[in-house]
Scaffold this motif. Structure first.
Motif, PDB file in Angstrom:
ATOM      1  N   MET A 182      -5.629 -63.180 -63.282  1.00 31.33           N
ATOM      2  CA  MET A 182      -6.369 -63.907 -62.261  1.00 31.33           C
ATOM      3  C   MET A 182      -5.616 -63.751 -60.945  1.00 31.33           C
ATOM      4  SD  MET A 182      -7.106 -68.006 -61.884  1.00 31.33           S
ATOM      5  CE  MET A 182      -8.129 -68.135 -63.344  1.00 31.33           C
ATOM      6  N   ARG A 183      -6.333 -63.751 -59.838  1.00 35.21           N
ATOM      7  CA  ARG A 183      -5.715 -63.654 -58.516  1.00 35.21           C
ATOM      8  C   ARG A 183      -5.889 -64.967 -57.765  1.00 35.21           C
ATOM      9  NH1 ARG A 183      -8.128 -59.046 -54.932  1.00 35.21           N
ATOM     10  NH2 ARG A 183      -9.885 -60.492 -54.810  1.00 35.21           N
ATOM     11  N   LEU A 184      -4.802 -65.459 -57.179  1.00 34.13           N
ATOM     12  CA  LEU A 184      -4.825 -66.673 -56.371  1.00 34.13           C
ATOM     13  C   LEU A 184      -4.483 -66.329 -54.930  1.00 34.13           C
ATOM     14  CD1 LEU A 184      -2.892 -69.118 -58.749  1.00 34.13           C
ATOM     15  CD2 LEU A 184      -5.373 -68.876 -58.495  1.00 34.13           C
ATOM     16  N   LEU A 185      -5.315 -66.804 -53.998  1.00 38.52           N
ATOM     17  CA  LEU A 185      -5.125 -66.486 -52.585  1.00 38.52           C
ATOM     18  C   LEU A 185      -5.387 -67.732 -51.749  1.00 38.52           C
ATOM     19  CD1 LEU A 185      -4.605 -64.112 -50.585  1.00 38.52           C
ATOM     20  CD2 LEU A 185      -7.100 -63.828 -50.474  1.00 38.52           C
ATOM     21  N   GLN A 186      -4.523 -67.958 -50.763  1.00 33.75           N
ATOM     22  CA  GLN A 186      -4.723 -69.102 -49.878  1.00 33.75           C
ATOM     23  C   GLN A 186      -6.034 -68.951 -49.108  1.00 33.75           C
ATOM     24  OE1 GLN A 186      -1.488 -70.395 -47.432  1.00 33.75           O
ATOM     25  NE2 GLN A 186       0.066 -69.844 -48.934  1.00 33.75           N
ATOM     26  N   THR A 187      -6.639 -70.081 -48.777  1.00 37.85           N
ATOM     27  CA  THR A 187      -7.903 -70.062 -48.037  1.00 37.85           C
ATOM     28  C   THR A 187      -7.702 -70.188 -46.536  1.00 37.85           C
ATOM     29  OG1 THR A 187      -8.161 -72.464 -48.315  1.00 37.85           O
ATOM     30  CG2 THR A 187      -9.190 -71.040 -49.967  1.00 37.85           C
ATOM     31  N   PRO A 216      -8.263 -64.726 -44.590  1.00 34.94           N
ATOM     32  CA  PRO A 216      -9.411 -64.085 -45.233  1.00 34.94           C
ATOM     33  C   PRO A 216      -9.404 -64.323 -46.743  1.00 34.94           C
ATOM     34  CG  PRO A 216      -8.317 -62.588 -43.706  1.00 34.94           C
ATOM     35  CD  PRO A 216      -7.425 -63.773 -43.849  1.00 34.94           C
ATOM     36  N   HIS A 217     -10.577 -64.594 -47.295  1.00 31.23           N
ATOM     37  CA  HIS A 217     -10.728 -64.703 -48.741  1.00 31.23           C
ATOM     38  C   HIS A 217     -12.181 -64.412 -49.085  1.00 31.23           C
ATOM     39  CE1 HIS A 217     -11.440 -68.788 -47.171  1.00 31.23           C
ATOM     40  NE2 HIS A 217     -12.214 -68.993 -48.216  1.00 31.23           N
ATOM     41  N   MET A 218     -12.483 -64.212 -50.343  1.00 28.66           N
ATOM     42  CA  MET A 218     -13.775 -63.676 -50.736  1.00 28.66           C
ATOM     43  C   MET A 218     -14.935 -64.615 -50.442  1.00 28.66           C
ATOM     44  SD  MET A 218     -13.104 -61.395 -54.156  1.00 28.66           S
ATOM     45  CE  MET A 218     -14.535 -60.374 -53.772  1.00 28.66           C
ATOM     46  N   LEU A 219     -14.756 -65.918 -50.655  1.00 26.50           N
ATOM     47  CA  LEU A 219     -15.856 -66.847 -50.391  1.00 26.50           C
ATOM     48  C   LEU A 219     -16.208 -66.852 -48.909  1.00 26.50           C
ATOM     49  CD1 LEU A 219     -17.863 -68.919 -51.376  1.00 26.50           C
ATOM     50  CD2 LEU A 219     -16.095 -70.671 -51.169  1.00 26.50           C
ATOM     51  N   ALA A 220     -15.215 -66.734 -48.055  1.00 28.97           N
ATOM     52  CA  ALA A 220     -15.459 -66.739 -46.617  1.00 28.97           C
ATOM     53  C   ALA A 220     -16.014 -65.424 -46.110  1.00 28.97           C
ATOM     54  CB  ALA A 220     -14.164 -67.068 -45.867  1.00 28.97           C
ATOM     55  N   ASP A 221     -15.546 -64.308 -46.687  1.00 28.45           N
ATOM     56  CA  ASP A 221     -15.818 -63.006 -46.084  1.00 28.45           C
ATOM     57  C   ASP A 221     -16.727 -62.093 -46.898  1.00 28.45           C
ATOM     58  OD1 ASP A 221     -13.893 -63.100 -43.690  1.00 28.45           O
ATOM     59  OD2 ASP A 221     -12.605 -63.671 -45.355  1.00 28.45           O
ATOM     60  N   VAL A 222     -16.980 -62.430 -48.153  1.00 28.71           N
ATOM     61  CA  VAL A 222     -17.848 -61.595 -48.994  1.00 28.71           C
ATOM     62  C   VAL A 222     -19.049 -62.388 -49.506  1.00 28.71           C
ATOM     63  CG1 VAL A 222     -17.985 -60.177 -51.083  1.00 28.71           C
ATOM     64  CG2 VAL A 222     -15.902 -60.146 -49.690  1.00 28.71           C
ATOM     65  N   PHE A 223     -18.812 -63.621 -49.946  1.00 32.48           N
ATOM     66  CA  PHE A 223     -19.862 -64.442 -50.550  1.00 32.48           C
ATOM     67  C   PHE A 223     -20.271 -65.621 -49.671  1.00 32.48           C
ATOM     68  CE2 PHE A 223     -17.394 -62.789 -54.267  1.00 32.48           C
ATOM     69  CZ  PHE A 223     -18.359 -61.897 -54.721  1.00 32.48           C
ATOM     70  N   SER A 224     -20.177 -65.461 -48.364  1.00 38.42           N
ATOM     71  CA  SER A 224     -20.409 -66.596 -47.457  1.00 38.42           C
ATOM     72  C   SER A 224     -21.835 -67.133 -47.526  1.00 38.42           C
ATOM     73  CB  SER A 224     -20.082 -66.193 -46.019  1.00 38.42           C
ATOM     74  OG  SER A 224     -20.880 -65.095 -45.605  1.00 38.42           O
ATOM     75  N   ILE A 238       3.157 -62.721 -60.435  1.00 37.74           N
ATOM     76  CA  ILE A 238       3.621 -61.598 -59.633  1.00 37.74           C
ATOM     77  C   ILE A 238       3.065 -61.735 -58.219  1.00 37.74           C
ATOM     78  CG2 ILE A 238       3.753 -59.088 -59.450  1.00 37.74           C
ATOM     79  CD1 ILE A 238       3.150 -58.920 -62.438  1.00 37.74           C
ATOM     80  N   ASP A 239       3.957 -61.771 -57.251  1.00 32.45           N
ATOM     81  CA  ASP A 239       3.547 -61.863 -55.850  1.00 32.45           C
ATOM     82  C   ASP A 239       4.358 -60.875 -55.026  1.00 32.45           C
ATOM     83  OD1 ASP A 239       6.063 -63.031 -55.590  1.00 32.45           O
ATOM     84  OD2 ASP A 239       5.290 -65.072 -55.442  1.00 32.45           O
ATOM     85  N   SER A 240       4.270 -61.011 -53.709  1.00 32.56           N
ATOM     86  CA  SER A 240       4.941 -60.046 -52.841  1.00 32.56           C
ATOM     87  C   SER A 240       6.459 -60.104 -52.963  1.00 32.56           C
ATOM     88  CB  SER A 240       4.542 -60.280 -51.378  1.00 32.56           C
ATOM     89  OG  SER A 240       4.902 -61.592 -50.961  1.00 32.56           O
ATOM     90  N   ASP A 289      -8.717 -54.103 -54.106  1.00 31.72           N
ATOM     91  CA  ASP A 289      -9.486 -54.341 -52.895  1.00 31.72           C
ATOM     92  C   ASP A 289      -8.572 -54.820 -51.770  1.00 31.72           C
ATOM     93  OD1 ASP A 289      -9.000 -57.067 -53.254  1.00 31.72           O
ATOM     94  OD2 ASP A 289     -11.004 -57.506 -54.004  1.00 31.72           O
ATOM     95  N   LEU A 290      -9.151 -55.062 -50.602  1.00 30.96           N
ATOM     96  CA  LEU A 290      -8.351 -55.416 -49.432  1.00 30.96           C
ATOM     97  C   LEU A 290      -7.639 -56.755 -49.595  1.00 30.96           C
ATOM     98  CD1 LEU A 290      -9.876 -57.731 -47.410  1.00 30.96           C
ATOM     99  CD2 LEU A 290     -11.511 -55.861 -47.231  1.00 30.96           C
ATOM    100  N   PHE A 291      -8.175 -57.642 -50.447  1.00 27.14           N
ATOM    101  CA  PHE A 291      -7.552 -58.952 -50.629  1.00 27.14           C
ATOM    102  C   PHE A 291      -6.241 -58.843 -51.418  1.00 27.14           C
ATOM    103  CE2 PHE A 291     -12.091 -59.642 -50.037  1.00 27.14           C
ATOM    104  CZ  PHE A 291     -12.070 -60.508 -48.937  1.00 27.14           C
ATOM    105  N   ASP A 292      -6.067 -57.749 -52.137  1.00 28.03           N
ATOM    106  CA  ASP A 292      -4.801 -57.532 -52.836  1.00 28.03           C
ATOM    107  C   ASP A 292      -3.664 -57.228 -51.872  1.00 28.03           C
ATOM    108  OD1 ASP A 292      -5.593 -57.783 -55.649  1.00 28.03           O
ATOM    109  OD2 ASP A 292      -6.780 -55.982 -55.285  1.00 28.03           O
ATOM    110  N   SER A 293      -4.000 -56.902 -50.625  1.00 22.75           N
ATOM    111  CA  SER A 293      -2.978 -56.610 -49.624  1.00 22.75           C
ATOM    112  C   SER A 293      -2.575 -57.842 -48.821  1.00 22.75           C
ATOM    113  CB  SER A 293      -3.484 -55.521 -48.661  1.00 22.75           C
ATOM    114  OG  SER A 293      -4.565 -55.993 -47.873  1.00 22.75           O
ATOM    115  N   LEU A 294      -3.138 -59.007 -49.166  1.00 22.44           N
ATOM    116  CA  LEU A 294      -2.898 -60.230 -48.383  1.00 22.44           C
ATOM    117  C   LEU A 294      -1.912 -61.178 -49.070  1.00 22.44           C
ATOM    118  CD1 LEU A 294      -6.567 -60.918 -47.215  1.00 22.44           C
ATOM    119  CD2 LEU A 294      -4.753 -59.673 -46.019  1.00 22.44           C
ATOM    120  N   ASP A 295      -1.016 -60.632 -49.857  1.00 26.43           N
ATOM    121  CA  ASP A 295       0.046 -61.396 -50.528  1.00 26.43           C
ATOM    122  C   ASP A 295      -0.491 -62.483 -51.461  1.00 26.43           C
ATOM    123  OD1 ASP A 295       1.927 -59.878 -49.183  1.00 26.43           O
ATOM    124  OD2 ASP A 295       2.121 -61.307 -47.536  1.00 26.43           O
ATOM    125  N   PRO A 296      -1.432 -62.146 -52.340  1.00 30.08           N
ATOM    126  CA  PRO A 296      -1.864 -63.135 -53.337  1.00 30.08           C
ATOM    127  C   PRO A 296      -0.810 -63.290 -54.422  1.00 30.08           C
ATOM    128  CG  PRO A 296      -2.864 -61.028 -53.828  1.00 30.08           C
ATOM    129  CD  PRO A 296      -2.091 -60.840 -52.542  1.00 30.08           C
TER     130      PRO A 296
END
Length: 213
Positions: free
Chosen positions: A68-73, A76-84, A5-7, A45-52
């Protein structure tokens, strides 16, 4: 079976998306006690609004039992912006051929501990197979995921061991977090299928619908 399921098709699956967000709330907020945002019984969360792309496992009764959620890197993504902090000062991955996998969970309240179709092990493997096969079809070569040591052991035991790690493990709340790398390859999918005994197509037919979507 797996629904992606995507946008582009989200409007067709409001019930499955609702079930997925409610499952995430039960797992991440209720069971694990993570500091996540819950709204009206749903963890979003906000990453759900980024067309995952959401990989959603649905049982024979039409209930969401894994996701599971898949998002391009590239953005913004969690490793870059939350778990950096895991990256030890190194820049985050930025590539159209590397996707981030997050918010993986299964419904332990509905699923058994065995190896059959309605087991935690089966749904875990089905979600992984769906995610890797979808990613491969999209031209993705690698996935990165922030996981804890327990999940790391699950991956290693299920024919899905990471081939490498970024940065170093760091305490994140109640757990230790590490950034794992996995190749999106036919060999990895074959290894997961061999472990789980899952054969054939895991995806729902495009013309298949669930009542009361």
């Amino acid at each position: 079976m797996i629904y992606v399921i995507d946008s582009l098709n989200a409007k067709d699956y409001p019930r499955l998306l609702d079930g997925m967000f409610r499952l995430r709330k039960r797992v991440f907020a209720d069971r694990l006690g993570w500091d996540v945002k819950v709204t009206d019984g749903r963890e979003i969360d906000l990453f759900d609004s980024l067309d995952p792309a959401h990989i959603v496992s649905v049982n024979d009764e039409g209930d969401v039992v894994g996701c599971m959620r898949l998002l391009q890197t590239t953005g913004p993504h969690m490793l870059a912006d939350v778990f950096s902090s895991i990256l030890d000062g190194e820049p985050p991955l930025r590539s159209s051929t590397v996707w981030e996998a997050t918010r993986f969970c299964v419904d332990t309240q509905q699923l058994s501990r065995g190896r059959g179709r309605n087991s935690i092990s089966y749904v875990t493997s089905e979600v992984m197979i769906g995610a890797f096969e979808f990613a491969m079809a999209a031209g993705v070569r690698d996935a990165v995921a922030v996981i804890d040591p327990v999940m790391n052991r699950v991956l290693q035991r299920s024919g899905n061991a990471p081939y490498g790690y970024l940065g170093s493990a760091k305490p994140m709340g109640k757990v230790i977090a590490l950034a794992a790398l996995m190749d999106c390859s036919a060999q990895r999918v074959a290894s997961i299928r061999a472990f789980s005994g899952i054969e054939g197509n895991v995806f729902a037919r495009q013309d298949m619908t669930i009542a009361s979507q």
